[in-house]
Design a protein around this motif. Structure first.
Motif, mmCIF file in Angstrom:
data_model
loop_
_atom_site.group_PDB
_atom_site.id
_atom_site.type_symbol
_atom_site.label_atom_id
_atom_site.label_comp_id
_atom_site.label_asym_id
_atom_site.label_seq_id
_atom_site.Cartn_x
_atom_site.Cartn_y
_atom_site.Cartn_z
ATOM 1 N N ALA A 168 43.991 49.623 45.292
ATOM 2 C CA ALA A 168 42.565 49.427 45.060
ATOM 3 C C ALA A 168 42.282 48.029 44.516
ATOM 4 N N ARG A 169 43.160 47.514 43.663
ATOM 5 C CA ARG A 169 42.943 46.181 43.101
ATOM 6 C C ARG A 169 43.068 45.099 44.170
ATOM 7 N N LEU A 170 44.054 45.235 45.065
ATOM 8 C CA LEU A 170 44.213 44.248 46.129
ATOM 9 C C LEU A 170 43.015 44.264 47.079
ATOM 10 N N GLU A 171 42.520 45.462 47.426
ATOM 11 C CA GLU A 171 41.331 45.535 48.280
ATOM 12 C C GLU A 171 40.121 44.923 47.588
ATOM 13 N N ARG A 172 40.006 45.171 46.303
ATOM 14 C CA ARG A 172 38.885 44.609 45.552
ATOM 15 C C ARG A 172 38.989 43.087 45.494
ATOM 16 N N GLU A 173 40.169 42.559 45.264
ATOM 17 C CA GLU A 173 40.334 41.112 45.237
ATOM 18 C C GLU A 173 40.015 40.489 46.588
ATOM 19 N N ASP A 174 40.338 41.182 47.682
ATOM 20 C CA ASP A 174 39.978 40.672 49.008
ATOM 21 C C ASP A 174 38.458 40.600 49.175
ATOM 22 N N ARG A 175 37.749 41.603 48.673
ATOM 23 C CA ARG A 175 36.284 41.580 48.782
ATOM 24 C C ARG A 175 35.696 40.443 47.947
ATOM 25 N N LEU A 176 36.206 40.267 46.726
ATOM 26 C CA LEU A 176 35.705 39.187 45.889
ATOM 27 C C LEU A 176 36.011 37.821 46.505
ATOM 28 N N ALA A 177 37.199 37.689 47.119
ATOM 29 C CA ALA A 177 37.533 36.427 47.777
ATOM 30 C C ALA A 177 36.617 36.179 48.973
ATOM 31 N N ALA A 178 36.265 37.246 49.698
ATOM 32 C CA ALA A 178 35.342 37.086 50.826
ATOM 33 C C ALA A 178 33.964 36.642 50.347
ATOM 34 N N LEU A 179 33.472 37.206 49.220
ATOM 35 C CA LEU A 179 32.183 36.788 48.686
ATOM 36 C C LEU A 179 32.221 35.327 48.245
ATOM 37 N N GLY A 231 30.202 31.647 49.769
ATOM 38 C CA GLY A 231 29.284 30.910 48.903
ATOM 39 C C GLY A 231 28.488 31.765 47.946
ATOM 40 N N VAL A 232 28.908 33.001 47.724
ATOM 41 C CA VAL A 232 28.211 33.892 46.792
ATOM 42 C C VAL A 232 28.869 33.771 45.421
ATOM 43 N N PRO A 233 28.159 33.339 44.392
ATOM 44 C CA PRO A 233 28.767 33.241 43.060
ATOM 45 C C PRO A 233 29.031 34.624 42.479
ATOM 46 N N VAL A 234 30.192 34.774 41.847
ATOM 47 C CA VAL A 234 30.592 36.024 41.197
ATOM 48 C C VAL A 234 30.835 35.724 39.729
ATOM 49 N N VAL A 235 30.158 36.454 38.861
ATOM 50 C CA VAL A 235 30.264 36.280 37.413
ATOM 51 C C VAL A 235 30.893 37.531 36.829
ATOM 52 N N ARG A 236 31.972 37.362 36.117
ATOM 53 C CA ARG A 236 32.675 38.498 35.498
ATOM 54 C C ARG A 236 32.015 38.844 34.171
ATOM 55 N N TRP A 237 31.783 40.160 33.942
ATOM 56 C CA TRP A 237 31.102 40.622 32.723
ATOM 57 C C TRP A 237 31.951 41.699 32.040
ATOM 58 N N ALA A 238 33.180 41.369 31.734
ATOM 59 C CA ALA A 238 34.063 42.324 31.059
ATOM 60 C C ALA A 238 35.086 41.552 30.255
ATOM 61 N N GLY A 239 35.523 42.158 29.149
ATOM 62 C CA GLY A 239 36.538 41.546 28.326
ATOM 63 C C GLY A 239 36.099 40.218 27.740
ATOM 64 N N SER A 240 37.057 39.302 27.649
ATOM 65 C CA SER A 240 36.767 37.993 27.072
ATOM 66 C C SER A 240 35.905 37.136 27.987
ATOM 67 N N GLU A 241 35.879 37.435 29.296
ATOM 68 C CA GLU A 241 35.084 36.632 30.211
ATOM 69 C C GLU A 241 33.583 36.861 30.031
ATOM 70 N N ARG A 242 33.201 37.942 29.392
ATOM 71 C CA ARG A 242 31.780 38.191 29.172
ATOM 72 C C ARG A 242 31.179 37.161 28.226
ATOM 73 N N ASP A 243 31.980 36.664 27.285
ATOM 74 C CA ASP A 243 31.480 35.647 26.362
ATOM 75 C C ASP A 243 31.241 34.314 27.059
ATOM 76 N N ARG A 244 31.882 34.101 28.201
ATOM 77 C CA ARG A 244 31.697 32.857 28.944
ATOM 78 C C ARG A 244 30.687 32.993 30.070
ATOM 79 N N ALA A 245 30.013 34.137 30.158
ATOM 80 C CA ALA A 245 29.055 34.340 31.246
ATOM 81 C C ALA A 245 27.872 33.386 31.124
ATOM 82 N N ALA A 246 27.419 33.123 29.898
ATOM 83 C CA ALA A 246 26.282 32.207 29.719
ATOM 84 C C ALA A 246 26.621 30.811 30.222
#
Length: 481
Positions: free
Chosen positions: A430-441, A445-460
């Motif tokens: 499931a993780r590999l399939e998900r990473e393929d979808r995120l790589a396709a986005l 040219g679609v920006p992807v912002v992570r909102w979990a863990g320590s990366e949520r503090d860097r979302a701003a």
């Protein structure tokens, strides 16, 4: 990490639902709602045995040892409660307005009646059960509240606090209340609380956000490419019918036309507002523990799920856009009815936050969408999803085909490692399939912002970077020609 909300409601005891607290069943002596405790039985049995042994053995000292227990039992039985009004009652009250983020509070008001000690068993979903014994009456220096009669025993308020990062419909305090008198009489347990409350998500402060290329509206916080009243200068132009006299630039007129044959005016870009639509993919609500993904086990209250992260992210973005004067709408992929159309204002922001709290998963077969949600023209789409299937890719590509910019907010929490081989293999696939979808986005040219863990503090910071990149690479936002 905290997500704010509200909790508390006026609980109803089991006796209240049947005509009075503790109204079920008579006690061992016929007193309704009260019964003798094991302490009374032990005192009577011990006193009788010691008295009998003393008489049979001819030892007066042994017989005298059992007399205090019999006298205490007789005294306690003589002071039995004789009416149902003497039973203690409890009421769970909610605070006014919203509670602090991450801390759910309520107040338990105890009317002790004839009891001198109140035993409480306090429980909540995902928390350990707490048992406590309290003195039923307040301190003697305290006075009864105005709504209590002077001859009545003053009620006691017990503050309750519950820490949780979960949002949406949540189970609150479930309390079992039992009063006792002289340690020999006890009340039939009654239930207080046990209701479900709607916990609203809090909003984190954000800076600038990506906006659509085209702006609409006749006023707003942003400069469009349409002529009108604004602060950004477009050019200097000869005066034409329809221009306002206050726009005349006298310095330019004096320099270019000393005889004042031609007047020159300063033309500016009109201001406009942006339109954004928040699309929440509430079909999934998964936590960091893979064992709970199939509906088994209990989700921890100190770990946010994907839907909790989506609510928090959407509330933060909605607050930033509304406070900036833009229009915001809300769509839920698990609900086909009553989407919130784009609007502005604090009242509309409260409606959005309430709608986010109501979002919850449903059967996937019943929420399959043949068409993506309709988005107003020239609006930017913020999609909050876990990207665990191909549906988000289909939605993003459809919106981009229609000219809508899309920002994907990845709300999948950080998954805990597992030891079971079958779960480890399933999650790896499931993780590999998900990473393929995120790589396709990302490749499209679609920006992807992570909102979990320590990366949520860097979302701003990520949003600020996207907003600056859009202003730098896009040749100006255009309005209606």
């Amino acid at each position: 990490m905290s997500f704010g909300g509200v909790i508390g409601s006026e609980g109803r005891s089991r006796g209240d639902r049947s005509g009075g607290a503790g109204s079920g069943g008579a006690g061992s002596d016929g007193v309704q709602g009260w019964r003798l405790t094991s302490v009374y039985t032990a005192a009577v049995v011990a006193g009788v045995v010691l008295l009998a042994l003393g008489v049979l053995a001819g030892r007066a000292d042994l017989a005298l040892i059992g007399v205090p227990g019999l006298l205490a039992a007789a005294w306690a039985r003589s002071g039995r409660p004789d009416n149902k009004a003497a039973e203690p009652r409890g009421t769970l009250r909610e605070p006014e307005g919203s509670a602090t983020a991450g801390e759910l509070t309520a107040t338990l008001r105890i009317a002790p009646g004839a009891a001198d000690v109140v035993h409480l068993r306090i429980g909540a979903a995902g928390h350990r059960t707490t048992e406590v014994a309290l003195r039923a009456t307040q301190h003697s220096t305290e006075h009864p509240t105005p709504h209590e009669a002077p001859h009545e025993t003053p009620a006691r308020d017990v503050p309750l606090r519950l820490s949780s990062v979960r949002t949406g419909p949540q189970d609150t305090f479930a309390i079992d209340l039992r009063g006792s008198l002289h340690a020999t009489w006890e009340q039939e347990p009654v239930q207080v609380g046990g209701t479900r409350r709607l916990v609203l998500p809090a909003a984190a402060p954000l800076g600038r956000l990506p906006l659509p290329q085209r702006l609409r509206g006749l006023t707003g916080p942003h400069s469009s490419r349409r002529l009108g009243d604004g602060a950004e200068l477009r050019d200097i132009h000869p005066f034409t019918p329809g221009d306002r006299l206050r726009r005349i630039d006298w310095r330019t007129t004096a320099r270019r036309s000393p005889d004042l044959d031609t007047l020159y005016v300063r033309r500016t870009y009109a201001t406009a507002e942006a339109t954004a639509v928040l699309v929440v993919d509430s079909r999934d609500d998964v936590g960091p523990d893979l064992h709970t993904w199939r509906g088994y086990g209990t989700l921890r209250v100190d770990e946010p799920t994907s839907l909790d992260l989506a609510r928090h992210a959407a509330a933060s973005i909605a607050r930033a856009l509304v406070e900036g004067g833009d229009r915001v709408g809300l769509e839920d992929l698990a609900r086909r009815r009553r989407p919130l159309p784009p609007a502005s204002g604090r009242r509309h922001l409260r409606r959005i936050v309430h709608g986010l709290a109501l979002a919850h998963p449903k059967d996937r077969a019943s929420v399959h969408r043949v068409r993506p949600p309709q988005v107003p023209a020239d609006a930017i789409v913020y999609l909050f999803t876990t990207v665990l299937d191909d549906e988000p890719l289909h939605l993003v590509r459809t919106w981009r085909t229609k000219g809508h910019p899309v920002v994907v907010i990845d709300t999948l929490p950080d998954v805990h490692p597992v030891t079971e081989s079958h779960l480890r293999i399933a999650w790896r696939i499931a993780r590999l399939e998900r990473e393929d979808r995120l790589a396709a986005l990302t490749g499209e040219g679609v920006p992807v912002v992570r909102w979990a863990g320590s990366e949520r503090d860097r979302a701003a910071i990520r949003f600020e970077t996207l907003a600056r990149a859009a202003e730098r690479h896009v040749p100006g936002r255009t309005g209606t020609p």
